[in-house]
Every structure is written in C-alpha cells, then in structure tokens.
Scaffold this active site. Sequence first.
Site, PDB file in Angstrom:
ATOM      1  N   CYS A 113       9.356   2.935   1.411  1.00 38.77           N
ATOM      2  CA  CYS A 113       8.633   3.897   2.251  1.00 38.77           C
ATOM      3  C   CYS A 113       8.870   3.672   3.749  1.00 38.77           C
ATOM      4  O   CYS A 113       8.617   4.567   4.553  1.00 38.77           O
ATOM      5  CB  CYS A 113       7.146   3.847   1.922  1.00 38.77           C
ATOM      6  N   HIS A 255       3.814   7.711   7.575  1.00 39.08           N
ATOM      7  CA  HIS A 255       4.246   7.808   6.181  1.00 39.08           C
ATOM      8  C   HIS A 255       3.086   8.383   5.363  1.00 39.08           C
ATOM      9  O   HIS A 255       1.925   8.031   5.593  1.00 39.08           O
ATOM     10  CB  HIS A 255       4.625   6.416   5.679  1.00 39.08           C
ATOM     11  N   ASN A 285       3.721  11.505  -2.033  1.00 41.99           N
ATOM     12  CA  ASN A 285       4.512  10.481  -1.351  1.00 41.99           C
ATOM     13  C   ASN A 285       5.975  10.640  -1.775  1.00 41.99           C
ATOM     14  O   ASN A 285       6.333  10.332  -2.910  1.00 41.99           O
ATOM     15  CB  ASN A 285       3.967   9.103  -1.731  1.00 41.99           C
TER      16      ASN A 285
HETATM   17  C1  LIG Z   1      -3.441   4.069  -6.402  1.00 41.64           C
HETATM   18  C2  LIG Z   1      -4.751   4.281  -5.635  1.00 41.64           C
HETATM   19  C3  LIG Z   1      -4.925   5.716  -5.248  1.00 41.64           C
HETATM   20  C4  LIG Z   1      -5.899   3.893  -6.554  1.00 41.64           C
HETATM   21  O1  LIG Z   1      -7.120   4.054  -5.880  1.00 41.64           O
HETATM   22  P1  LIG Z   1      -8.214   2.905  -5.898  1.00 41.64           P
HETATM   23  O2  LIG Z   1      -9.371   3.443  -5.209  1.00 41.64           O
HETATM   24  O3  LIG Z   1      -7.559   1.664  -5.364  1.00 41.64           O
HETATM   25  O4  LIG Z   1      -8.511   2.790  -7.424  1.00 41.64           O
HETATM   26  P2  LIG Z   1      -8.383   1.518  -8.343  1.00 41.64           P
HETATM   27  O5  LIG Z   1      -6.929   1.175  -8.557  1.00 41.64           O
HETATM   28  O6  LIG Z   1      -9.303   0.452  -7.833  1.00 41.64           O
HETATM   29  O7  LIG Z   1      -8.950   2.109  -9.660  1.00 41.64           O
HETATM   30  C5  LIG Z   1     -10.297   2.570  -9.747  1.00 41.64           C
HETATM   31  C6  LIG Z   1     -10.487   3.169 -11.108  1.00 41.64           C
HETATM   32  O8  LIG Z   1      -9.811   4.435 -11.169  1.00 41.64           O
HETATM   33  C7  LIG Z   1      -8.990   4.453 -12.321  1.00 41.64           C
HETATM   34  N1  LIG Z   1      -7.827   5.300 -12.058  1.00 41.64           N
HETATM   35  C8  LIG Z   1      -6.601   4.921 -11.617  1.00 41.64           C
HETATM   36  N2  LIG Z   1      -5.820   5.984 -11.533  1.00 41.64           N
HETATM   37  C9  LIG Z   1      -6.543   7.054 -11.917  1.00 41.64           C
HETATM   38  C10 LIG Z   1      -6.281   8.411 -12.025  1.00 41.64           C
HETATM   39  N3  LIG Z   1      -5.084   8.933 -11.733  1.00 41.64           N
HETATM   40  N4  LIG Z   1      -7.268   9.236 -12.430  1.00 41.64           N
HETATM   41  C11 LIG Z   1      -8.460   8.764 -12.734  1.00 41.64           C
HETATM   42  N5  LIG Z   1      -8.786   7.462 -12.654  1.00 41.64           N
HETATM   43  C12 LIG Z   1      -7.830   6.610 -12.227  1.00 41.64           C
HETATM   44  C13 LIG Z   1      -8.616   3.026 -12.563  1.00 41.64           C
HETATM   45  O9  LIG Z   1      -8.215   2.823 -13.889  1.00 41.64           O
HETATM   46  C14 LIG Z   1      -9.903   2.319 -12.238  1.00 41.64           C
HETATM   47  O10 LIG Z   1     -10.759   2.409 -13.336  1.00 41.64           O
HETATM   48  P3  LIG Z   1     -11.661   1.171 -13.760  1.00 41.64           P
HETATM   49  O11 LIG Z   1     -12.547   0.925 -12.577  1.00 41.64           O
HETATM   50  O12 LIG Z   1     -12.358   1.676 -14.978  1.00 41.64           O
HETATM   51  O13 LIG Z   1     -10.698   0.042 -14.013  1.00 41.64           O
HETATM   52  C15 LIG Z   1      -4.822   3.373  -4.407  1.00 41.64           C
HETATM   53  O14 LIG Z   1      -4.888   2.030  -4.787  1.00 41.64           O
HETATM   54  C16 LIG Z   1      -3.647   3.532  -3.504  1.00 41.64           C
HETATM   55  O15 LIG Z   1      -3.460   4.565  -2.905  1.00 41.64           O
HETATM   56  N6  LIG Z   1      -2.880   2.445  -3.331  1.00 41.64           N
HETATM   57  C17 LIG Z   1      -1.756   2.441  -2.432  1.00 41.64           C
HETATM   58  C18 LIG Z   1      -0.671   3.262  -3.028  1.00 41.64           C
HETATM   59  C19 LIG Z   1       0.432   3.439  -2.086  1.00 41.64           C
HETATM   60  O16 LIG Z   1       0.230   3.874  -0.994  1.00 41.64           O
HETATM   61  N7  LIG Z   1       1.638   3.139  -2.559  1.00 41.64           N
HETATM   62  C20 LIG Z   1       2.815   3.369  -1.861  1.00 41.64           C
HETATM   63  C21 LIG Z   1       2.988   2.360  -0.801  1.00 41.64           C
HETATM   64  S1  LIG Z   1       3.677   3.056   0.532  1.00 41.64           S
END
Ligand SMILES: CC(C)(COP(=O)(O)OP(=O)(O)OC[C@H]1O[C@@H](n2cnc3c(N)ncnc32)[C@H](O)[C@@H]1OP(=O)(O)O)[C@@H](O)C(=O)NCCC(=O)NCCS
Length: 329
Positions: A113, A255, A285
């Site tokens: 990214c 980004h 993304n």
């Molecule tokens: C992926 C992302 C959106 C997840 O959001 P979050 O608030 O961190 O959520 P978590 O990973 O803590 O998961 C919370 C819950 O939602 C659930 N969940 C994950 N994806 C889900 C989806 N698509 N739909 C519904 N629920 C979802 C998880 O299983 C978890 O459930 P649990 O509490 O029962 O275990 C977030 O972590 C993120 O944006 N990370 C960075 C990603 C990124 O930018 N990557 C590229 C780098 S440049």
Amino acid sequence: MRRARISSVGGYVPPGVLTNDDLSKMVETNDKWIVERTGIRERHIADAHTATSDMAILAAQEALERRGIAANEIDAIILCTVTPDMQFPATACLVQERLGATKAWGFDLSAACSGFLYGLTTAAHLVAAGTHRYVLVVGADTMSRILDYQDRATCILFGDGAGAFLVEPANEGEDIGFIGHLNQIDGSGAESLCMPAGGSRLPSSADTVANRLHYVKQEGNQVFKFAVRKMQEVCEEVLVRNGFSGSDVKLLIPHQANRRIIMATAERLGLPLEQVIINLDKYGNTTAATIPLATRDAVCSGKLEKGDLVLFAAVGAGYTAGAVLWRWG
Ligand SMILES: CC(C)(COP(=O)(O)OP(=O)(O)OC[C@H]1O[C@@H](n2cnc3c(N)ncnc32)[C@H](O)[C@@H]1OP(=O)(O)O)[C@@H](O)C(=O)NCCC(=O)NCCS
C-alpha cells in the site's frame, strides 16, 4: 538539482462492481458492518481476462493524453504492484512494450500500500538528478486475484484498479513540485499482512493451494493499530522536517484502507473533512492504486490548485509507510 513536479494524472477501474450486499451473499457479513467498520460501500473487480498490466496501461495512457506527450518520450516506468501479471518478467516490461515507450527503462516496485509513494519519491529524485525528463509512476493492483472470498475479514476490504502520475522537471523559479519525503520500513510486521505461499520460502504446491496459502492473510486488528499510529507519525514528522504544520496543508491525499484510519490522521493534523480526499466508499483498498486514483478524483472535482501544499501518506504490508509533500502544479 532540478525540482520535480507532477504534471499529469490518470486512472482506471474495471467496470465490474461488487457491492457490500453482493459480498453478504458470499460470506457472513452485511452492509452496515462493512460501512461502519471501514467506510467501504463497493469496489471494482476485474474480469477474468484483465490483468494488472492491462489496467496499468489504461491509467498510463490517460496520464499521457492529459499531458499531451507520446509514450516514446518517457524515460522510465516505475510500476508499483504486489499483483504482477507474472513473477517475472516485471510488469513494467509488459507495460513498456504495449505502451510503445521505446526509450524507457523501468522496474517493478513491491511495497504494497506504500508502493506508490516509494515510486513517487524515486521518480522525484530521478528527475532532480537531471538524468530523466519524463518518469511515469504507475500503481496497479488486481487484489481480487489474491483474496480469499471465504475470509470475511479480508475480502471485504480490497478492490482492483490502477492510477498513474507523470513526473517531470518544474520550470526554473516556479515554487511548485516535490518538497520532501519520509519513507520507512519495519519488517517486524511482515507476518501481520502477507501472502504466505508462491515465493521461494513456500513454493506453490498442491498443499499450499489446499491450505489456501496463496491468499492475503491479515491480522486486521494489529495492522489497524499500527496504521493509525504510523500514519499520524509520518505525516507530522514530514511536515516538521520541512518547516510546516498541519494548518499549512491544503489537501491530505491518504492511502484508502479504512475511513477510521484516515479520519484519525486528519483529526491529528487539524484538517476538516473538506481538505481530505476519501473515495474508498467507491473503490475499497486498491493497494498501490489508491493514491493516484484519489488524486485524480481531487483534480476532476477541482480541489487542487497550483501552489497548494499536498500531503500524500500511506501505511501498508511490510510494514511499509511513507509521507510525501508536494506543492501542486
Ligand atoms: C479488518 C478491520 C476492518 C476489522 O475491524 P475491527 O474493528 O478491527 O474488527 P475485528 O477484527 O476486531 O473483529 C471484530 C468482530 O467482527 C467480526 N468480523 C470481521 N469481519 C467481519 C465482516 N466482514 N462482517 C462482519 N463481522 C466481521 C470478527 O470476526 C470479530 O468477531 P468476534 O468479536 O466475534 O471475534 C480492521 O481491523 C481494519 O481495517 N484493519 C486494517 C486493515 C487494513 O487497513 N489493511 C490494509 C493495510 S494498508
């Protein structure tokens, strides 16, 4: 030293659209969760015949047409991607040939990214050295080819697309162009976001395919926390190093990974929403393509004027991070 300026912008996204509702039919998720946690509403997905080079060429052609120069005038092509058409040759070679950039050299740049910002920094220095006149920087990724559409935590985040900048010398005496950069890598995060198989560590085999190791694996929460902290840090540092503060910035072009990461950065810099480009609702993304696609949106909506201080910033797999300051024009 000559000062480099961004003289043109191009972009391309494939016509196919995958909405949050479409995804909710493939994995257990829903539009409300995705919008609240990421800000993404839909993303564009390439058809089976479209590879990264195809999108890169269309984005590059748009940038060249806007500038009114021919492909055979380009001196170098920097192709930023983590989804090359093949492991080798470099996708830059495929783009060079089909564009007709007969006198260009070039290479692929792998920084996920942050790739486009690394490419942009490199282009600025090639031009500043006086050895290159026109450098084409392309960010292109076909993320849909390496996403596991059974993994709801990653497949909702990414889309396909390409964007391109043309970088060339500014006129002498004009206060526009490249100001400074702060790029970093931190390999301690390597395993938090990666595609485990298909390289020399874990070559492709029936086992790696059966174990779904040719897909993006991410510890979302770890990456999120790192991205929020690092994005703010590199932005503040690049401003301070170059004698500016948040209030000098006209436009933040970050980004596009997650709306919450972007908003936290904008808040820290004291920038209102009107001074931040956010288009991840439409594209998700697109990895190396987000920054040129967001810049293209800014140009098309008249948000960039000559002389504006623009701050580009990214954090990605690696970990990689970067912030680059330019005076637009
Ligand atoms: C992926 C992302 C959106 C997840 O959001 P979050 O608030 O961190 O959520 P978590 O990973 O803590 O998961 C919370 C819950 O939602 C659930 N969940 C994950 N994806 C889900 C989806 N698509 N739909 C519904 N629920 C979802 C998880 O299983 C978890 O459930 P649990 O509490 O029962 O275990 C977030 O972590 C993120 O944006 N990370 C960075 C990603 C990124 O930018 N990557 C590229 C780098 S440049």
